[in-house]
Structure formats: structure tokens, C-alpha cells
Design a protein around this motif. Structure first.
Motif, PDB file in Angstrom:
ATOM      1  N   UNK A   1       0.847  -1.187   0.000  1.00  0.00           N
ATOM      2  CA  UNK A   1       0.000   0.000   0.000  1.00  0.00           C
ATOM      3  C   UNK A   1       0.886   1.242   0.000  1.00  0.00           C
ATOM      4  N   UNK A   2       0.593   2.182  -0.900  1.00  0.00           N
ATOM      5  CA  UNK A   2       1.409   3.389  -0.985  1.00  0.00           C
ATOM      6  C   UNK A   2       0.627   4.641  -0.595  1.00  0.00           C
ATOM      7  N   UNK A   3      -0.605   4.471  -0.134  1.00  0.00           N
ATOM      8  CA  UNK A   3      -1.390   5.600   0.380  1.00  0.00           C
ATOM      9  C   UNK A   3      -1.504   5.524   1.898  1.00  0.00           C
ATOM     10  N   UNK A   4      -0.550   4.856   2.531  1.00  0.00           N
ATOM     11  CA  UNK A   4      -0.539   4.775   3.985  1.00  0.00           C
ATOM     12  C   UNK A   4      -1.487   3.718   4.530  1.00  0.00           C
ATOM     13  N   UNK A   5      -1.420   3.514   5.846  1.00  0.00           N
ATOM     14  CA  UNK A   5      -2.294   2.541   6.493  1.00  0.00           C
ATOM     15  C   UNK A   5      -3.732   3.030   6.488  1.00  0.00           C
ATOM     16  N   UNK A   6      -3.920   4.345   6.344  1.00  0.00           N
ATOM     17  CA  UNK A   6      -5.274   4.884   6.182  1.00  0.00           C
ATOM     18  C   UNK A   6      -5.994   4.163   5.047  1.00  0.00           C
ATOM     19  N   UNK A   7      -5.338   4.017   3.891  1.00  0.00           N
ATOM     20  CA  UNK A   7      -6.003   3.373   2.757  1.00  0.00           C
ATOM     21  C   UNK A   7      -6.183   1.878   3.005  1.00  0.00           C
ATOM     22  N   UNK A   8      -5.291   1.276   3.802  1.00  0.00           N
ATOM     23  CA  UNK A   8      -5.436  -0.149   4.126  1.00  0.00           C
ATOM     24  C   UNK A   8      -6.639  -0.373   5.040  1.00  0.00           C
ATOM     25  N   UNK A   9      -6.811   0.506   6.033  1.00  0.00           N
ATOM     26  CA  UNK A   9      -7.975   0.409   6.926  1.00  0.00           C
ATOM     27  C   UNK A   9      -9.262   0.610   6.125  1.00  0.00           C
ATOM     28  N   UNK A  10      -9.251   1.589   5.239  1.00  0.00           N
ATOM     29  CA  UNK A  10     -10.443   1.842   4.425  1.00  0.00           C
ATOM     30  C   UNK A  10     -10.749   0.663   3.500  1.00  0.00           C
ATOM     31  N   UNK A  11      -9.715   0.046   2.952  1.00  0.00           N
ATOM     32  CA  UNK A  11      -9.928  -1.121   2.087  1.00  0.00           C
ATOM     33  C   UNK A  11     -10.527  -2.278   2.874  1.00  0.00           C
ATOM     34  N   UNK A  12     -10.087  -2.470   4.122  1.00  0.00           N
ATOM     35  CA  UNK A  12     -10.646  -3.538   4.956  1.00  0.00           C
ATOM     36  C   UNK A  12     -12.138  -3.325   5.179  1.00  0.00           C
ATOM     37  N   UNK A  13     -12.500  -2.113   5.602  1.00  0.00           N
ATOM     38  CA  UNK A  13     -13.901  -1.826   5.927  1.00  0.00           C
ATOM     39  C   UNK A  13     -14.762  -1.939   4.676  1.00  0.00           C
ATOM     40  N   UNK A  14     -14.265  -1.428   3.548  1.00  0.00           N
ATOM     41  CA  UNK A  14     -15.066  -1.440   2.324  1.00  0.00           C
ATOM     42  C   UNK A  14     -15.139  -2.826   1.698  1.00  0.00           C
ATOM     43  N   UNK A  15     -14.169  -3.683   1.992  1.00  0.00           N
ATOM     44  CA  UNK A  15     -14.250  -5.072   1.550  1.00  0.00           C
ATOM     45  C   UNK A  15     -15.319  -5.815   2.338  1.00  0.00           C
ATOM     46  N   UNK A  16     -15.377  -5.553   3.646  1.00  0.00           N
ATOM     47  CA  UNK A  16     -16.272  -6.303   4.532  1.00  0.00           C
ATOM     48  C   UNK A  16     -17.718  -5.815   4.483  1.00  0.00           C
ATOM     49  N   UNK A  17     -17.902  -4.512   4.266  1.00  0.00           N
ATOM     50  CA  UNK A  17     -19.234  -3.922   4.429  1.00  0.00           C
ATOM     51  C   UNK A  17     -19.645  -3.068   3.237  1.00  0.00           C
ATOM     52  N   UNK A  18     -20.865  -3.286   2.792  1.00  0.00           N
ATOM     53  CA  UNK A  18     -21.468  -2.418   1.779  1.00  0.00           C
ATOM     54  C   UNK A  18     -22.339  -1.384   2.486  1.00  0.00           C
ATOM     55  N   UNK A  19     -22.904  -0.455   1.709  1.00  0.00           N
ATOM     56  CA  UNK A  19     -23.746   0.596   2.288  1.00  0.00           C
ATOM     57  C   UNK A  19     -24.884  -0.030   3.083  1.00  0.00           C
ATOM     58  N   UNK A  20     -25.104   0.503   4.281  1.00  0.00           N
ATOM     59  CA  UNK A  20     -26.212   0.035   5.115  1.00  0.00           C
ATOM     60  C   UNK A  20     -25.890  -1.165   5.979  1.00  0.00           C
ATOM     61  N   UNK A  21     -24.709  -1.784   5.785  1.00  0.00           N
ATOM     62  CA  UNK A  21     -24.335  -2.942   6.599  1.00  0.00           C
ATOM     63  C   UNK A  21     -23.563  -2.492   7.838  1.00  0.00           C
TER      64      UNK A  21
END
Length: 485
Positions: free
Chosen positions: A88-108
């Protein structure tokens, strides 16, 4: 299956080979290996500029790696005990965001402690996922949030069985670890993914005397800040996946927000650092833990300060402690941590990681020298002698439980109005307020503003904390959700 050799650094090796080829560059970046920007080359050095290159066939491509980057990621996955590792080259911020967005869609729903880094709540704004906050334990004497109690997580699961995932901080900024194994097992029993923000836990993977890592307890995803304790360049990070998490889908999610121009400076630093940790990590982090313990002991001899460690462990909200962390409570000498932070920097030329209301954190790594540790201890002793005062009147702050009225996404995008901070009590915030570091929101979008929160924000400002998050750069006004007519 090929047996991987951890003494290889494929990206670095490919860059060295490329440099020897003397290729004429008619591609970006426009500085053309440094020749087009003499001042920058003089500042950063020719070695650095000649490997600041664009993706091309011999060097692979971060958005769809098939050769040297792929090999480097495979080596990292093996070193960290994961199914796959993404650079990851956008920092751990982008890694955390990728985790959440992988696991959850809108409304979940996603279960998480409220003392998460802003990147996790930002992910909720981007994705539309709904947070179910577990209030962390609190140590009232130290004024620090702890880990999540297993019973509190269990209660959240029972009340929200439709949640898709649980996010755990491991460790917190202060070195506190939750019972990850128990929480992971509980989540998996209820069909939920386990996501771990391991921004401050890189070293857990490379030293058997340190607390458990996310992958070792069977978590599904982990965001790891290699640039913090791992030695790579700032902004470089690794996202780990495990179990049945789809590599292809995670890469699609990453590519929604991560640059298509991956920096080879950052990627090669991840590659070289992984090699170093895989080969020497046990020795490196034993040395770091030893330096931290020595410094803790010396600081505690001064009196007044309290450098805390494993003695805090309680089997639940402080299940384990990261002994490489040098966290020091300062209120007993009558000074908030942020004031000690400022005095160390302004008068002793010592830059520590952060100071908050009650504590300071000095980040110790293999790059430190014994002389530096002695200098820190001597400075703290002198600060006590010169500045210590009666501690009465100091703000006795502990964790404030939020009242969540809207989801972060609803509040952030809702019609809003600007109010002076002091007139905002009772309204719903549509933005963040936080002291940085550590970047844990005091107030997040969708939360009700209270007098207690406003008093705490004002105290942080008065004591010199670096405040951030609001549209108003002076943090004097705050955007609140507009009330319907």
C-alpha cells in the motif's frame, strides 16, 4: 509450489537491474531520473531520483502485479503468515479503508471500538456502513482508553447479529492489546469477519516474546504500518488477508482509491524492510524491548512520572501489553503530557511521538542509541525539577461515551450550517474534531455535541494540542447538521 527465500528483495533487485540498462526515458515522471530538476536531485540525492520511476514491463504494476511486485508481495505474505499481502502506498489509512469497504457495503453494520483512528470512520463515510460502537475500557488513573472487553463484544454481537465484521485496534497507541484470540473466535462463530488495525503492531510478527499478531490468531484482514516500527519509508504500508477473503476482490477495492502511479521508492522500502525483519526481526525487537524497559526503569526512578507496562494486564481490556512502547503518565508532576511534549521539543531538541492530556509516548526503535535514551531521561528529570507544580486544577479527562444520532455518512453529507464552537452544544456534528496525533476523534460526524465534549476540546486547544478535522482551520467554528424547519 516454490519455496520463497526471505533474503531476496525482488523490487530492489529489478530497480538495480533497470538502472544498469541505461534506458532512455520518454515516459513519466518528468524529472527524467533527476536531470530535469537539479535542486530536487541535490536535495534527495541521485540514487533516490534514478529509482523514482513509472510502472513498466520490467518493473511490474502495482494495480495488477504479475512479476516482481507480485513476488515481493508473496514474500511479505509468507513473512507475515498471511494468505496474501498487498503493498500500500497511500498509507495505512487506505489499508484500513480497504478492509472496511471489503467487509461492508452501504447500510451494513460493523462493530468497532469508538477509539479508532479517523481512517476507520472515514471508511464509513465513504462506504455508508453503519458503526456499532463498543465503548473501550478505561483506566481512570492514567486517563487512557483500553481494549474492548470480550463480554462487551459478545453483547454487541447478540444485539446486532446482522453485523458483517468486527474491527479491533491491536495495539492501541499506548501499547494496550485486547484479547484478540477470544474476539476472533467469537466473531467467526457468528459468521463475522475480523479486521485488525495493526498500525502500531508490525513488530508483533517478528518477535515471539511480543503480543499475538492478527494473522496468528486467525483474523481475516490486518492493516500494518511498516513505516512505524518496521523501518520502511513514511506512507508505505501492508494490507494482509487470510482465510476465505478474496484476493481479487480486495485488489478491486484497493484500486478504487489508491493511486495508479505507485511509488517505487515506497514499494522498494517495503520490500527491503520486509527482508530485514524476516531475517533479523527477533534480534531487532528484543533489542528495542530491552531499550524501552531500561528507559522505563530509569524514568520511574525519577519519581512523579509513571512509565507503565505489563503490570497493567488484567486478562481482558488489557489482555496484553506491547513492551516496546514507552508510554509515560505525567499528571503527577502537575503537567499535562502535551506540555511535556512541547518543552522537550522547544527546550531540549527532543521530538517525541505525541503528548495528550495525561501522557506522552516516545517511540523507540532499532535506530535509537543508548546516548539518546539517556538524554531523554535526563531531560524529563530536569523538566520535573524546573516545572513540576501542584496537579490540582488539571483536567481529569477520561473517555467520553458518544451519543450517535446519525451514521457518519448521513451526517457528513447532510445539509449543514456553521456555528461558533461554544454555541454548538446539543447539535449534531457533521464533521470531525480531533487532536493529532493520535488522530482518534473527540467528535465524529453524526455524534451529539455536549458541554463535556466542548470543555475537553477547549482544554486541548488551551494546552497546545494540534487540533484538526473541521472545515474551519482555526477550529473556532463547527459544521452541524441543519435542523429541519
Amino acid at each position: 509450489m516454490n519455496i520463497l527465500s526471505q533474503d531476496k528483495a525482488p523490487i530492489m533487485e529489478a530497480l538495480n537491474k533497470y538502472k544498469k540498462m541505461r534506458v532512455v526515458p520518454f515516459d513519466v515522471p518528468g524529472h527524467k531520473r533527476g536531470r530535469g530538476n537539479a535542486e530536487l536531485t541535490a536535495f534527495l540525492g541521485e540514487n533516490c531520483m534514478t529509482v523514482d520511476v513509472n510502472s513498466m514491463k520490467p518493473l511490474d504494476n502495482l494495480i495488477h502485479p504479475v512479476s516482481v511486485i507480485r513476488e515481493a508481495e508473496d514474500l511479505a505474505a509468507e513473512a507475515f503468515g498471511a494468505k496474501h499481502a498487498f503493498f500500500m502506498v497511500n498509507g495505512t489509512t487506505s489499508a484500513v479503508q480497504a478492509m472496511v469497504m471489503t467487509a461492508c457495503k452501504a447500510g451494513e453494520k460493523i462493530i468497532m471500538p469508538r477509539n479508532v483512528h479517523r481512517s476507520a470512520i472515514n471508511a464509513l463515510i465513504l462506504s455508508g456502513a453503519i458503526p456499532v460502537y463498543v465503548n473501550p475500557g478505561v483506566n481512570k488513573e492514567l486517563g487512557i482508553p483500553l481494549g474492548m472487553a470480550v463480554s462487551e463484544v459478545q453483547q454487541a454481537i447478540l444485539e446486532h447479529p446482522d453485523a458483517k465484521a468486527i474491527l479491533i485496534n491491536n495495539p492501541t497507541y499506548y501499547g494496550i492489546c485486547s484479547n484478540m484470540q477470544a474476539i476472533t473466535d467469537l466473531a467467526h462463530e457468528h459468521g463475522m469477519l475480523v479486521l485488525v488495525d495493526e498500525a502500531h503492531g508490525t513488530h508483533f510478527y517478528f518477535n515471539e516474546d511480543l503480543p499475538a499478531s492478527a494473522m496468528s490468531v486467525g483474523a481475516d484482514m490486518a492493516a500494518v504500518s511498516m513505516h512505524k516500527s518496521g523501518g520502511s519509508l513514511t506512507q508505505s504500508s501492508i494490507l494482509l488477508i487470510n482465510n476465505e477473503v478474496s484476493e481479487g476482490y480486495v485488489r478491486q477495492i484497493i484500486n478504487l482509491t489508491q493511486t495508479t502511479s505507485g511509488s517505487y521508492l515506497l514499494m522498494s522500502s517495503l520490500d527491503i524492510s520486509r527482508k530485514n525483519l524476516a531475517l533479523n526481526g527477533q534480534e531487532i525487537f528484543s533489542k528495542v524491548a530491552g531499550m524501552a524497559q531500561y528507559t522505563r526503569d530509569e524514568i520511574n526512578k525519577i519519581g512523579g512520572y509513571y512509565a507503565f507496562s505489563e503490570e497493567l494486564k488484567n486478562g481482558d481490556t488489557i489482555f496484553d501489553f506491547d513492551t516496546t512502547k514507552l508510554s509515560v503518565h505525567t499528571l503527577e508532576i502537575g503537567l499535562p503530557g502535551i506540555e511535556v511534549y512541547d518543552i522537550l521539543r522547544d527546550e531540549y531538541d527532543i521530538q517525541i511521538e505525541f503528548g495528550d492530556i495525561g501522557n506522552i509516548l516516545a517511540y523507540i526503535s532499532v535506530g535509537d542509541r543508548h546516548f539518546d535514551l539517556e538524554r531523554l531521561v535526563a531531560a524529563l528529570a530536569e523538566i520535573k525539577r524546573r516545572y513540576s507544580t501542584d496537579k490540582s486544577g488539571l483536567f481529569d479527562h477520561e473517555y467520553i461515551k458518544p451519543h450517535v444520532a446519525y451514521t457518519p455518512q448521513e451526517a457528513f453529507y447532510a445539509p449543514k450550517e456553521k456555528l461558533p464552537m461554544e454555541r454548538s452544544a446539543g447539535r449534531i456534528s457533521s464533521e470531525f474534531v480531533m487532536a493529532y496525533p493520535p488522530g482518534i476523534p473527540i467528535l465524529a460526524p453524526g455524534e451529539r455535541i455536549t458541554e463535556e465534549i466542548l470543555n475537553y476540546i477547549q482544554y486541548c486547544k488551551d494546552k497546545g494540542s494540534f487540533m484538526t478535522g473541521t472545515e474551519d482551520l482555526n477550529i473556532e467554528n463547527i459544521n452541524v447538521v441543519k435542523e429541519s424547519e
